[in-house]
Design a protein around this motif. Sequence first.
Motif, short mmCIF file in Angstrom:
data_model
loop_
_atom_site.label_atom_id
_atom_site.label_comp_id
_atom_site.label_asym_id
_atom_site.label_seq_id
_atom_site.Cartn_x
_atom_site.Cartn_y
_atom_site.Cartn_z
N THR A 74 93.90 30.74 54.89
CA THR A 74 93.06 31.64 55.69
C THR A 74 91.59 31.27 55.57
OG1 THR A 74 94.68 33.41 55.41
CG2 THR A 74 92.43 34.07 56.02
N ALA A 75 91.14 30.94 54.38
CA ALA A 75 89.73 30.60 54.17
C ALA A 75 89.35 29.28 54.84
CB ALA A 75 89.43 30.52 52.67
N VAL A 76 90.29 28.36 54.96
CA VAL A 76 89.99 27.05 55.55
C VAL A 76 89.56 27.19 57.01
CG1 VAL A 76 91.05 24.86 56.30
CG2 VAL A 76 91.36 25.65 53.96
N GLY A 77 90.18 28.08 57.77
CA GLY A 77 89.87 28.20 59.20
C GLY A 77 88.38 28.38 59.50
N PRO A 78 87.76 29.46 59.01
CA PRO A 78 86.33 29.64 59.29
C PRO A 78 85.45 28.53 58.73
CG PRO A 78 87.33 31.69 58.52
CD PRO A 78 88.36 30.61 58.35
N LEU A 79 85.82 27.99 57.57
CA LEU A 79 85.02 26.90 56.99
C LEU A 79 85.13 25.62 57.82
CD1 LEU A 79 85.79 27.44 53.20
CD2 LEU A 79 83.67 28.01 54.41
N ALA A 80 86.29 25.38 58.42
CA ALA A 80 86.49 24.18 59.24
C ALA A 80 85.65 24.21 60.51
CB ALA A 80 87.96 24.01 59.58
N GLU A 81 85.22 25.38 60.92
CA GLU A 81 84.37 25.49 62.12
C GLU A 81 83.09 24.66 61.99
OE1 GLU A 81 83.55 29.58 63.05
OE2 GLU A 81 85.67 30.13 62.85
N THR A 82 82.60 24.51 60.77
CA THR A 82 81.35 23.78 60.57
C THR A 82 81.49 22.29 60.91
OG1 THR A 82 81.79 23.35 58.24
CG2 THR A 82 80.61 25.39 58.77
N LEU A 83 82.72 21.79 60.99
CA LEU A 83 82.93 20.39 61.36
C LEU A 83 82.46 20.12 62.79
CD1 LEU A 83 86.46 19.83 59.78
CD2 LEU A 83 84.24 19.01 58.91
N ALA A 84 82.30 21.16 63.58
CA ALA A 84 81.81 21.01 64.96
C ALA A 84 80.39 20.44 64.99
CB ALA A 84 81.86 22.35 65.70
N HIS A 85 79.65 20.60 63.90
CA HIS A 85 78.29 20.05 63.84
C HIS A 85 78.30 18.54 63.67
CE1 HIS A 85 76.68 24.07 63.68
NE2 HIS A 85 77.42 24.34 62.62
N ARG A 86 79.40 18.00 63.12
CA ARG A 86 79.48 16.55 62.86
C ARG A 86 80.37 15.80 63.83
NH1 ARG A 86 80.97 17.40 57.29
NH2 ARG A 86 82.29 15.57 57.48
N TYR A 87 81.29 16.52 64.46
CA TYR A 87 82.23 15.87 65.36
C TYR A 87 82.13 16.51 66.74
CZ TYR A 87 84.31 14.13 61.05
OH TYR A 87 84.52 13.53 59.83
N PRO A 88 81.84 15.72 67.77
CA PRO A 88 81.74 16.29 69.11
C PRO A 88 83.11 16.63 69.68
CG PRO A 88 81.47 13.92 69.22
CD PRO A 88 81.56 14.28 67.75
N ALA A 89 83.13 17.54 70.62
CA ALA A 89 84.38 17.88 71.30
C ALA A 89 84.90 16.66 72.04
CB ALA A 89 84.14 19.03 72.28
N PRO A 90 86.21 16.50 72.10
CA PRO A 90 86.76 15.35 72.82
C PRO A 90 86.50 15.46 74.31
CG PRO A 90 88.52 16.73 71.91
CD PRO A 90 87.23 17.34 71.50
N GLU A 91 86.43 14.31 74.93
CA GLU A 91 86.27 14.28 76.38
C GLU A 91 87.63 14.08 77.01
OE1 GLU A 91 83.31 11.57 77.77
OE2 GLU A 91 81.94 12.08 76.13
N PHE A 92 87.79 14.66 78.19
CA PHE A 92 89.04 14.49 78.92
C PHE A 92 89.10 13.07 79.44
CE2 PHE A 92 91.41 14.49 82.90
CZ PHE A 92 92.62 15.01 82.47
N ALA A 93 90.19 12.38 79.15
CA ALA A 93 90.37 11.01 79.64
C ALA A 93 91.24 11.06 80.89
CB ALA A 93 91.03 10.15 78.57
N SER A 94 90.71 10.60 82.00
CA SER A 94 91.48 10.58 83.24
C SER A 94 92.59 9.56 83.12
CB SER A 94 90.58 10.21 84.42
OG SER A 94 89.59 11.19 84.58
N ARG A 95 93.77 9.94 83.60
CA ARG A 95 94.91 9.02 83.52
C ARG A 95 94.79 7.90 84.53
NH1 ARG A 95 99.29 13.74 82.76
NH2 ARG A 95 98.94 14.03 80.56
N VAL A 96 94.23 8.19 85.66
CA VAL A 96 94.06 7.20 86.71
C VAL A 96 92.60 7.23 87.12
CG1 VAL A 96 94.76 6.53 89.04
CG2 VAL A 96 96.41 7.59 87.50
N ALA A 97 92.03 6.06 87.32
CA ALA A 97 90.62 6.01 87.72
C ALA A 97 90.41 6.89 88.95
CB ALA A 97 90.20 4.58 88.02
N GLY A 98 89.39 7.67 88.92
CA GLY A 98 89.07 8.55 90.04
C GLY A 98 89.65 9.95 89.90
N ASP A 99 90.59 10.15 88.96
CA ASP A 99 91.11 11.50 88.75
C ASP A 99 90.00 12.38 88.21
OD1 ASP A 99 93.64 10.89 89.52
OD2 ASP A 99 94.54 11.04 87.53
N LYS A 100 89.97 13.60 88.67
CA LYS A 100 89.00 14.55 88.16
C LYS A 100 89.63 15.32 87.01
CE LYS A 100 86.59 15.20 92.49
NZ LYS A 100 86.16 16.14 93.51
#
Length: 172
Positions: free
Chosen positions: A52-78
């Motif tokens: 339970t304690a790990v969850g809120p503490l793990a939120e701080t990792l957002a400062h060091r790791y950016p959110a992933p970007e969506f990778a389009s499967r086919v060029a031009g896909d939105k």
Amino acid sequence: MSRWTLSLHEAGHAVAAWALTGSRAFATLHDGAAGAACPLEDMGATDRAIMTAVGPLAETLAHRYPAPEFASRVAGDKPPRTLPTVETIATVETAAELRSVVVRGVPDHVVLARFCIAGIENQPERWAQRHAWILSLAKRLIRSHEKSIVETARVLYLRGVVSVPLEERNAS
């Protein structure tokens, strides 16, 4: 809370459950910026408090790791307008059942508070000591499993559901 921060939070719970029990755990994201993580094995009170304690503490990792970007499967896909949640990928019945579990869930801070006073209700001077001890164990677990938490959070962020440990991909 952003989807990425929520993903790190829930991934932290799931990875902690797996690390503490050796059994599979899963995490989900739900509509309305909600999430859940569940071990598939019963846990003792101390292990559950650490998880339970790990969850809120793990939120701080957002400062060091950016959110992933969506990778389009086919060029031009939105990219999709919204990323998946359990409500968009599961059957209506499954989504409703999981959502009811989330609604009935006890907030992390309440779970920790109950653990810290359990059995020593008449010794308030010890509550803070127990809380500090659990937080130190949770921080150590995050340091030891940081890469797994971040990778699990990436999958959760993009798919809306994840099972831990992550499946190894075959080279073939």
